[in-house]
Design a protein around this motif. Sequence first.
Motif, short mmCIF file in Angstrom:
data_model
loop_
_atom_site.label_atom_id
_atom_site.label_comp_id
_atom_site.label_asym_id
_atom_site.label_seq_id
_atom_site.Cartn_x
_atom_site.Cartn_y
_atom_site.Cartn_z
N ASP A 22 15.31 70.03 -59.38
CA ASP A 22 14.62 70.90 -60.50
C ASP A 22 13.93 69.85 -61.38
O ASP A 22 12.76 70.21 -61.85
CB ASP A 22 15.75 71.51 -61.47
CG ASP A 22 15.87 73.10 -61.21
OD1 ASP A 22 15.37 73.32 -60.26
OD2 ASP A 22 16.83 73.90 -61.76
N THR A 138 10.26 64.74 -70.92
CA THR A 138 9.64 65.91 -71.04
C THR A 138 8.72 66.21 -69.64
O THR A 138 8.20 67.24 -69.35
CB THR A 138 8.39 65.84 -71.94
OG1 THR A 138 7.37 64.82 -71.62
CG2 THR A 138 8.94 65.72 -73.36
N GLN A 139 9.03 65.26 -68.55
CA GLN A 139 8.44 65.60 -67.26
C GLN A 139 6.86 65.54 -67.33
O GLN A 139 6.05 66.41 -66.53
CB GLN A 139 8.68 66.83 -66.62
CG GLN A 139 10.40 67.07 -66.62
CD GLN A 139 11.06 65.96 -65.31
OE1 GLN A 139 10.40 65.96 -64.50
NE2 GLN A 139 12.17 65.35 -65.89
N LYS A 140 6.26 64.73 -68.25
CA LYS A 140 4.89 65.05 -68.21
C LYS A 140 4.17 63.68 -68.05
O LYS A 140 4.53 62.53 -68.36
CB LYS A 140 4.48 65.62 -69.55
CG LYS A 140 4.88 66.81 -69.74
CD LYS A 140 3.88 67.60 -70.84
CE LYS A 140 2.45 67.63 -70.55
NZ LYS A 140 1.63 68.13 -71.73
N SER A 152 3.83 69.42 -58.14
CA SER A 152 5.33 68.62 -57.97
C SER A 152 5.25 67.48 -57.05
O SER A 152 5.90 66.44 -57.72
CB SER A 152 6.04 69.86 -57.21
OG SER A 152 7.41 69.45 -57.13
N VAL B 168 8.23 70.11 -70.06
CA VAL B 168 8.18 71.04 -69.03
C VAL B 168 9.46 71.50 -68.80
O VAL B 168 10.30 70.68 -68.45
CB VAL B 168 7.32 70.51 -67.59
CG1 VAL B 168 7.62 71.32 -66.43
CG2 VAL B 168 6.02 69.98 -68.29
N SER B 170 12.55 73.80 -66.65
CA SER B 170 12.78 74.55 -65.59
C SER B 170 13.24 75.89 -65.73
O SER B 170 14.04 76.15 -66.96
CB SER B 170 13.49 73.82 -64.50
OG SER B 170 14.95 73.55 -65.15
N THR B 172 15.96 77.23 -64.50
CA THR B 172 17.21 77.17 -64.61
C THR B 172 17.79 76.62 -65.92
O THR B 172 18.57 77.14 -66.51
CB THR B 172 18.03 76.15 -63.43
OG1 THR B 172 17.32 74.94 -63.53
CG2 THR B 172 17.69 76.72 -62.08
N ARG B 207 2.03 77.68 -70.09
CA ARG B 207 1.62 77.00 -68.80
C ARG B 207 2.47 76.90 -67.84
O ARG B 207 3.62 76.43 -68.18
CB ARG B 207 0.83 75.73 -69.05
CG ARG B 207 0.42 74.86 -68.10
CD ARG B 207 -0.90 74.02 -68.17
NE ARG B 207 -1.25 73.63 -66.97
CZ ARG B 207 -1.65 72.52 -66.70
NH1 ARG B 207 -1.64 71.59 -67.68
NH2 ARG B 207 -1.79 72.19 -65.41
N TYR B 209 3.84 75.16 -64.54
CA TYR B 209 3.88 74.10 -63.62
C TYR B 209 4.51 74.37 -62.19
O TYR B 209 5.97 74.40 -62.28
CB TYR B 209 4.53 72.75 -64.07
CG TYR B 209 3.77 72.21 -65.17
CD1 TYR B 209 3.63 72.61 -66.43
CD2 TYR B 209 2.84 70.98 -64.97
CE1 TYR B 209 2.76 72.09 -67.56
CE2 TYR B 209 2.04 70.40 -65.86
CZ TYR B 209 2.07 70.80 -67.33
OH TYR B 209 1.10 70.34 -67.93
N ARG B 210 3.84 74.73 -61.34
CA ARG B 210 4.52 75.63 -60.26
C ARG B 210 5.50 74.72 -59.40
O ARG B 210 5.33 73.27 -59.17
CB ARG B 210 3.44 75.76 -58.99
CG ARG B 210 3.79 76.23 -57.91
CD ARG B 210 2.77 76.78 -57.06
NE ARG B 210 2.43 78.27 -57.49
CZ ARG B 210 2.65 79.22 -56.94
NH1 ARG B 210 3.27 79.19 -55.22
NH2 ARG B 210 2.50 80.52 -56.95
N GLY B 211 6.78 75.22 -59.29
CA GLY B 211 7.66 74.33 -58.70
C GLY B 211 8.45 73.65 -59.70
O GLY B 211 9.51 72.96 -59.40
N ARG B 212 7.99 73.37 -60.81
CA ARG B 212 8.75 72.46 -62.01
C ARG B 212 9.07 73.14 -63.06
O ARG B 212 10.33 73.13 -63.38
CB ARG B 212 7.69 71.42 -62.17
CG ARG B 212 7.25 70.75 -61.12
CD ARG B 212 6.74 69.30 -61.28
NE ARG B 212 5.60 68.89 -62.26
CZ ARG B 212 5.55 68.27 -63.22
NH1 ARG B 212 6.57 67.64 -63.90
NH2 ARG B 212 4.31 67.93 -63.90
N GLN B 215 5.79 75.31 -69.73
CA GLN B 215 5.52 74.40 -71.07
C GLN B 215 4.61 75.33 -71.98
O GLN B 215 3.65 75.89 -71.55
CB GLN B 215 4.64 73.27 -70.59
CG GLN B 215 4.36 72.25 -71.56
CD GLN B 215 3.14 71.49 -71.61
OE1 GLN B 215 2.44 71.50 -70.84
NE2 GLN B 215 2.91 70.37 -72.57
#
Lengths: 220, 220
Positions: A22, A138-140, A152, B168, B170, B172, B207, B209-212, B215
């Motif tokens: 994830d 923040t995965q950014k 991804s 961002v 997920s 889950t 927004r 983020y496909r697969g991620r 946000q």
Amino acid sequence: MKILVIEDDQEIARQVSSALRDVGYAVDTAYDGEEGHFLGDTESYDAIILDLGLPVRSGLSVLESWRKDGRIMPVLILSARDTWREKVTGLRTGADDYLAKPFEMEEMLARVEALVRRGAGQSNPVLVCGDIKLDTTTQKAYLKNETLSLTSMEYRLLSYFMHHPEAVISKTELSEHLYEYDADKDSNTIEVLINKLRNKLGASCIRTYRGRGYQLTANV
Amino acid sequence: MKILVIEDDQEIARQVSSALRDVGYAVDTAYDGEEGHFLGDTESYDAIILDLGLPVRSGLSVLESWRKDGRIMPVLILSARDTWREKVTGLRTGADDYLAKPFEMEEMLARVEALVRRGAGQSNPVLVCGDIKLDTTTQKAYLKNETLSLTSMEYRLLSYFMHHPEAVISKTELSEHLYEYDADKDSNTIEVLINKLRNKLGASCIRTYRGRGYQLTANV
DNA sequence: TTGAACCTTAACGCCAGCTTAAAATGTGCT
DNA sequence: AGCACATTTTAAGCTGGCGTTAAGGTTCAA
């Protein structure tokens, strides 16, 4: 970034792997000590999560044998019993961190992230290279403080570069770390990915060393 | 936002949980120290309310063991006796706040809210993201200063986003924090919820983020 | 000059996510 | 309790973005 999870409990293994995926890691899984030892020897991982109570071969013995061979990848030990004694043994044997079961997924993620950073010689959760910034919490990703919209795979690639500052990285190393166990050697996916990233970062940001690999450059 | 309540008195536990649910938290409950310790270890909570006088295992011992493992979630201690001595012990052991029984629900809510904010690195009770404003004291959301009428789940979702600015997140992670103990992995509830929220906030506010993950974006 | 390594672009197929409606569940009111 | 309405979840079909493959062009080193 690729992680190896060695855990015999299928349910835990599944949960851990999926949590890791994830947040953008590639994950391989092994269900016993022998298989885990083999994978840890043959593949290259950015961190390994190792359960102590494994069938066939104990986690401690696997870890010990890796360390004896001089392999230095970060290892996070999982253990069912939170005993003072076991924790010390694990860390003495060469583990980098210890987590008692049961545990919270987010703590596991935080610890893995810390290990990966440490393995890369970084200590800050936000990585910087020239105009490029990557906030791992923040995965950014940012370019000149403007958010970059990365897919991804693009994110994984950039993340790997940022964790290896200044390094020249071969295509095979990249695909080994971006993809899970199955290296299709003859394919130009990496080249295409690099091209995509260059379009978003600016062509000069990734330098090609013909025959050797690529490098993320800090200079303008 | 998910809260764990560890309290052996069924009546108090019920009242506290219901007060928390009323203001939009997901709540898990444990009735003894052992169960509480297990849940606090395995699930991810945004705050924990911990009674000191518990059967099976004392509250202080539970807290101590969490802190020894390096777990940092905010903990609010409840105690029957308002003694100087006990308060100090609790805070020394790693509690973040202390409340003597009997207490007013309102005060408990205010303190929990403060803890959750602090855990998210915020200090102001009213969160802002672009045109969106969330007043955590009145549980109301505003879009361009007009009140938004959100359902319970929509509010929870928005609240989680607002507590994690720029991140961002997920699917889950979202479902882990919005729902109480039971992770239905394969279900599109989050997608449907996101859709509902988008209809009320405007599509561009969230927004993908496909697969991620998703946000909440500040920009217009 | 020649071959290998790399770049670029386009096209295809799959699957994550979107949308909608209906079923289930919850809530309030008489 | 029983009914009406609101909310949440399930289910199913659709869509478009993303990752891969493939093909042809370009650069570099020997």
